[in-house]
Motif scaffolding. Structure first.
Motif, short mmCIF file in Angstrom:
data_model
loop_
_atom_site.label_atom_id
_atom_site.label_comp_id
_atom_site.label_asym_id
_atom_site.label_seq_id
_atom_site.Cartn_x
_atom_site.Cartn_y
_atom_site.Cartn_z
N ASN A 119 -2.43 15.92 4.85
CA ASN A 119 -3.57 16.76 5.20
C ASN A 119 -4.86 15.97 5.42
O ASN A 119 -5.93 16.55 5.59
CB ASN A 119 -3.82 17.79 4.09
N ALA A 120 -4.75 14.66 5.43
CA ALA A 120 -5.95 13.82 5.50
C ALA A 120 -6.44 13.65 6.94
O ALA A 120 -5.65 13.58 7.88
CB ALA A 120 -5.69 12.46 4.88
N GLN A 121 -7.75 13.56 7.07
CA GLN A 121 -8.38 13.28 8.36
C GLN A 121 -8.90 11.85 8.35
O GLN A 121 -9.55 11.41 7.40
CB GLN A 121 -9.54 14.26 8.58
N LEU A 164 0.82 -1.21 0.00
CA LEU A 164 0.00 0.00 0.00
C LEU A 164 0.86 1.26 0.00
O LEU A 164 0.54 2.24 -0.69
CB LEU A 164 -0.93 0.00 1.22
N LEU A 165 1.95 1.25 0.76
CA LEU A 165 2.85 2.41 0.77
C LEU A 165 3.46 2.63 -0.62
O LEU A 165 3.59 3.77 -1.08
CB LEU A 165 3.96 2.20 1.80
N LYS A 166 3.81 1.53 -1.29
CA LYS A 166 4.39 1.64 -2.64
C LYS A 166 3.37 2.20 -3.63
O LYS A 166 3.69 3.07 -4.44
CB LYS A 166 4.87 0.26 -3.09
N TYR A 167 2.11 1.72 -3.53
CA TYR A 167 1.09 2.17 -4.46
C TYR A 167 0.78 3.66 -4.26
O TYR A 167 0.82 4.45 -5.22
CB TYR A 167 -0.19 1.34 -4.30
N PHE A 168 0.44 4.06 -3.03
CA PHE A 168 0.07 5.45 -2.79
C PHE A 168 1.27 6.40 -2.91
O PHE A 168 1.10 7.58 -3.18
CB PHE A 168 -0.60 5.59 -1.43
N ILE A 188 -0.39 4.25 7.18
CA ILE A 188 -0.26 4.55 5.75
C ILE A 188 -0.80 5.94 5.45
O ILE A 188 -0.18 6.71 4.71
CB ILE A 188 -1.00 3.48 4.91
N VAL A 189 -1.95 6.27 6.04
CA VAL A 189 -2.54 7.60 5.80
C VAL A 189 -1.60 8.69 6.31
O VAL A 189 -1.35 9.69 5.63
CB VAL A 189 -3.91 7.71 6.49
#
Length: 229
Positions: free
Chosen positions: A93-95, A57-61, A86-87
């Motif tokens: 800036n994500a909540q 997931l880290l690689k994709y995002f 990951i977020v």
């Protein structure tokens, strides 16, 4: 093969992401868990990955441009701790918003485990055992939805009771079970009414509620900001 046929509908540009996403997983090929990401506004699939591993997931995002990741606003998820990592790593800036469905699911599973534990303390031929076993699904419903007027005969405990009477007598077999049931029902009502003050109070409950239910509340407490969003 199925993914290949529908992949043209997924986002294939690393310069754009929807402002709101939802993360989850599902069982796919060989019962393996796969990662799925949805647009939080229209529920369209953004991407499906073969695995849900943190590295994947880290690689994709991480492929998305800094601008695309900076414009990302909210992500809805369950209480999977590495999704939150990951977020925080990819979306500054994500909540984070915890999905109410998963929280209620955790509460009902905790309560149901306690119900079985209490049930097994009674003789299998006893009225208490049969009340807690034969109509176990009633304990997982909202109390307001239970039948309260028309009693029905049940051969397991050989009596005519309404659904509400079955549940009331069943939870009265244990103070811990009764406290846990009342807590679960209060949580469901607070979720439905959006009462964040009540949710915070329930998370800090000091009643005798059983080990697993207590661990569930601790999980909520550790994610308090996301839970109350």
């Amino acid at each position: 093969r199925v993914l290949g046929n529908c992949s043209h509908r997924f986002i294939d540009s690393y310069e754009y992401l929807p402002a709101h996403l939802a993360f989850d997983e599902f069982k796919g090929v060989d019962r393996q868990l796969h990662f799925i990401c949805l647009d939080g506004d229209n529920h369209q699939v953004v991407q499906i990955l073969r695995t849900r591993y943190k590295k994947t997931l880290l690689k994709y995002f991480g492929r998305f441009s800094p601008q695309a990741r900076a414009n990302f606003r909210t992500v809805t998820m369950d209480l999977n701790f590495y999704y939150q990592d990951i977020v925080r790593a990819c979306f500054p800036n994500a909540q984070i918003v915890i999905d109410c469905f998963h929280m209620i699911q955790m509460l009902t599973r905790s309560f149901n485990s306690l119900r079985v534990k209490v049930m097994k303390t009674f003789d299998k031929r006893s009225r208490q055992y049969q009340l807690l076993k034969s109509l176990w699904k009633l304990y997982l419903k909202k109390f307001d939805e239970l039948e309260k007027v028309h009693p029905r005969y049940n051969w397991h405990y050989k009596d005519c009771l309404t659904q509400a009477q079955v549940v009331t007598e069943g939870i009265n077999t244990s103070t811990t079970l009764e406290n846990s049931y009342n807590l679960m029902q209060s949580f469901i009502q607070a979720f439905e009414t959006g009462n964040t003050h009540e949710l915070k109070s329930l998370i800090n409950c000091q009643d005798q509620i059983g080990t697993l239910m207590h661990k569930t509340l601790l999980t909520f407490k550790h994610n308090l900001t996301a839970v109350l969003n």
